[in-house]
Design a protein around this motif. Structure first.
Motif, short mmCIF file in Angstrom:
data_model
loop_
_atom_site.label_atom_id
_atom_site.label_comp_id
_atom_site.label_asym_id
_atom_site.label_seq_id
_atom_site.Cartn_x
_atom_site.Cartn_y
_atom_site.Cartn_z
N ILE A 32 -27.18 25.63 52.55
CA ILE A 32 -28.44 24.97 52.21
C ILE A 32 -28.19 23.57 51.65
CG2 ILE A 32 -30.49 25.13 50.73
CD1 ILE A 32 -30.21 28.17 50.89
N ALA A 33 -27.11 23.42 50.86
CA ALA A 33 -26.78 22.10 50.31
C ALA A 33 -26.45 21.10 51.42
CB ALA A 33 -25.61 22.22 49.34
N GLU A 34 -25.82 21.56 52.50
CA GLU A 34 -25.53 20.66 53.62
C GLU A 34 -26.81 20.15 54.26
OE1 GLU A 34 -23.02 22.72 56.31
OE2 GLU A 34 -21.24 22.60 55.01
N LYS A 35 -27.83 21.01 54.35
CA LYS A 35 -29.11 20.56 54.89
C LYS A 35 -29.77 19.53 53.98
CE LYS A 35 -29.36 23.19 58.59
NZ LYS A 35 -29.45 22.61 59.96
N VAL A 36 -29.62 19.72 52.68
CA VAL A 36 -30.18 18.75 51.73
C VAL A 36 -29.45 17.42 51.86
CG1 VAL A 36 -30.54 18.25 49.28
CG2 VAL A 36 -30.92 20.56 50.15
N ILE A 37 -28.13 17.45 51.97
CA ILE A 37 -27.34 16.22 52.11
C ILE A 37 -27.71 15.49 53.39
CG2 ILE A 37 -25.00 15.33 52.37
CD1 ILE A 37 -24.11 17.75 50.62
N ALA A 38 -28.00 16.24 54.45
CA ALA A 38 -28.35 15.61 55.73
C ALA A 38 -29.64 14.81 55.64
CB ALA A 38 -28.45 16.67 56.82
N THR A 39 -30.56 15.21 54.77
CA THR A 39 -31.82 14.46 54.61
C THR A 39 -31.63 13.20 53.78
OG1 THR A 39 -32.41 15.76 52.65
CG2 THR A 39 -33.17 16.58 54.79
N ASN A 40 -30.54 13.12 52.99
CA ASN A 40 -30.22 11.97 52.15
C ASN A 40 -31.43 11.55 51.30
OD1 ASN A 40 -28.71 9.90 51.05
ND2 ASN A 40 -29.06 8.47 52.76
N PRO A 41 -31.86 12.39 50.38
CA PRO A 41 -33.09 12.10 49.62
C PRO A 41 -32.91 10.96 48.64
CG PRO A 41 -32.01 14.04 48.72
CD PRO A 41 -31.22 13.66 49.93
N MET A 42 -33.98 10.19 48.46
CA MET A 42 -33.98 9.16 47.43
C MET A 42 -34.08 9.78 46.04
SD MET A 42 -33.88 6.10 48.87
CE MET A 42 -34.62 5.06 47.63
N LYS A 43 -35.04 10.70 45.89
CA LYS A 43 -35.21 11.47 44.65
C LYS A 43 -35.44 12.93 45.02
CE LYS A 43 -38.69 9.18 42.99
NZ LYS A 43 -39.76 8.78 42.01
N MET A 44 -35.09 13.80 44.08
CA MET A 44 -35.21 15.23 44.37
C MET A 44 -35.60 15.97 43.10
SD MET A 44 -32.43 17.77 46.15
CE MET A 44 -32.77 19.51 46.37
N THR A 45 -36.58 16.87 43.24
CA THR A 45 -37.03 17.71 42.13
C THR A 45 -36.98 19.17 42.58
OG1 THR A 45 -38.51 15.97 41.33
CG2 THR A 45 -38.93 18.20 40.55
N VAL A 46 -36.32 19.99 41.79
CA VAL A 46 -36.18 21.42 42.11
C VAL A 46 -37.13 22.20 41.21
CG1 VAL A 46 -34.62 23.39 42.25
CG2 VAL A 46 -33.78 21.09 42.77
N CYS A 47 -38.04 22.95 41.81
CA CYS A 47 -38.99 23.80 41.08
C CYS A 47 -38.55 25.25 41.22
CB CYS A 47 -40.40 23.63 41.63
SG CYS A 47 -41.03 21.94 41.54
N SER A 48 -38.32 25.89 40.09
CA SER A 48 -37.81 27.26 40.12
C SER A 48 -38.19 27.96 38.82
CB SER A 48 -36.29 27.28 40.30
OG SER A 48 -35.67 26.64 39.19
#
Length: 330
Positions: A196-212
């Motif tokens: 899942i982290a590889e998919k996140v890296i592929a999007t190259n986000p400017m900012k990211m917020t994790v809701c959990s």
């Protein structure tokens, strides 16, 4: 009507205690119950009443059976959730000592609120019947996306679990990038978090917020929105502030050579730790929800049983009255 008038006239003429009245009243009863039309009307009325009692008792019996089955199901689901809770809690306690140091390392970096596209990453489950665990995360993501778009920034959604995507798909379906479902079918591992982290890296986000959901105890959890340090944010930081935060640690080789690998590992550890805490919160909330459902089913079963017993007793009383009345008439 004529027989009723005769009965009232006899009552006024002789009185209730007179022997003659009792004799004539007996004869009057023979005339009354010997009338074929009257007998057929009484029979139809009694049959209809018995059929009504039988139908109501049958319906109540079916409802009692349904509530009893419901109570058995909810008790079984509570036992299954308790069994899964022990396994998930064990995995969480094993993983958190490896996750927390990495999170504390990146928490030292300075944060700056800059405009830009934001990815909201929601950690939910694939199944329901667990209270407000999933709806709270979906609500937090929905509010964050609405706030960013109101400020003029674009927002996208990534997440784990079918419940989060189902809650947001109606109004924010065009903001979805990637959703990972059915992750709970196999035991959760760090390898799954790395994919899942590889998919996140592929999007190259400017900012990211994790809701959990953050696990507190067996009866409490906290829904939180955590800011994740992205690679773009780290590259645009002030070098003096960056060095001040990282100089307390020793890196071999230098931090600039291993920074990209360390950042990928940071993404995976964040997802791994938050998913395990969310799974434990889900099972503990499901236990509480099933316990409350079992209690409610038991209360409803008691109420319906009381109504059923009253109806059954009324039916028995009616039948006894009919038998006594028939014996008196004979």
């Amino acid at each position: 009507a004529i027989l009723a008038q005769e009965h009232s006239v006899l009552r006024q003429a002789f009185g209730t205690r007179d022997r003659a009245y009792r004799h004539i009243a007996a004869m009057f009863s023979m005339r009354l119950f010997g009338n074929p039309a009257f007998k057929s009307a009484v029979t139809c009325s009694v049959d209809a009443q018995q059929a009504r009692h039988a139908a109501s008792l049958k319906t109540l019996k079916a409802r009692m059976r349904s509530f009893n089955n419901m109570k058995k199901i909810t008790k079984s689901m509570k036992m299954v959730a308790a069994s899964k809770l022990k396994k998930d809690e064990s995995r969480m306690h094993v993983a958190l000592p490896f996750v927390r140091p990495v999170q504390d390392l990146f928490a030292r970096l300075p944060r700056m609120d800059r405009p830009g596209a934001t990815i909201y990453f929601g950690v939910t489950s694939d199944k329901g019947l667990c209270g407000g665990v999933n709806s709270a995360v979906a609500k937090m993501c929905r509010r964050g996306i609405a706030a960013d778009e109101a400020a003029g920034n674009s927002a996208k959604y990534m997440g784990i679990g079918a419940k989060g995507s189902a809650a947001l798909k109606r109004f924010y379906g065009d903001r979805f990038t990637t959703v990972f479902e059915e992750c709970a079918k196999v035991p959760w591992t760090f390898g799954a978090a790395s994919i899942i982290a590889e998919k996140v890296i592929a999007t190259n986000p400017m900012k990211m917020t994790v809701c959990s959901n953050k696990f507190r105890s067996l009866v409490a959890y906290e829904t939180q929105a955590a800011q994740v340090v992205t690679l773009n944010e780290a590259m645009t930081m002030d070098r003096a502030e960056f060095s001040k935060a990282m100089d307390v640690y020793s890196f071999e080789p230098s931090i600039y050579e291993v920074w990209n690998d360390l950042h990928e590992f940071y993404y995976a550890t964040v997802i791994h730790g938050l998913y395990l805490e969310g799974a434990v919160s889900e099972q503990s909330s499901r236990m509480a929800a099933m316990e409350s459902a079992s209690k409610n089913a038991n209360e409803m079963l008691e109420k319906v049983s009381l109504v059923y017993n009253r109806a059954r007793q009324a039916k028995i009383t009616t039948e006894l009255c009919e038998i006594i009345s028939g014996a008196s008439a004979v």
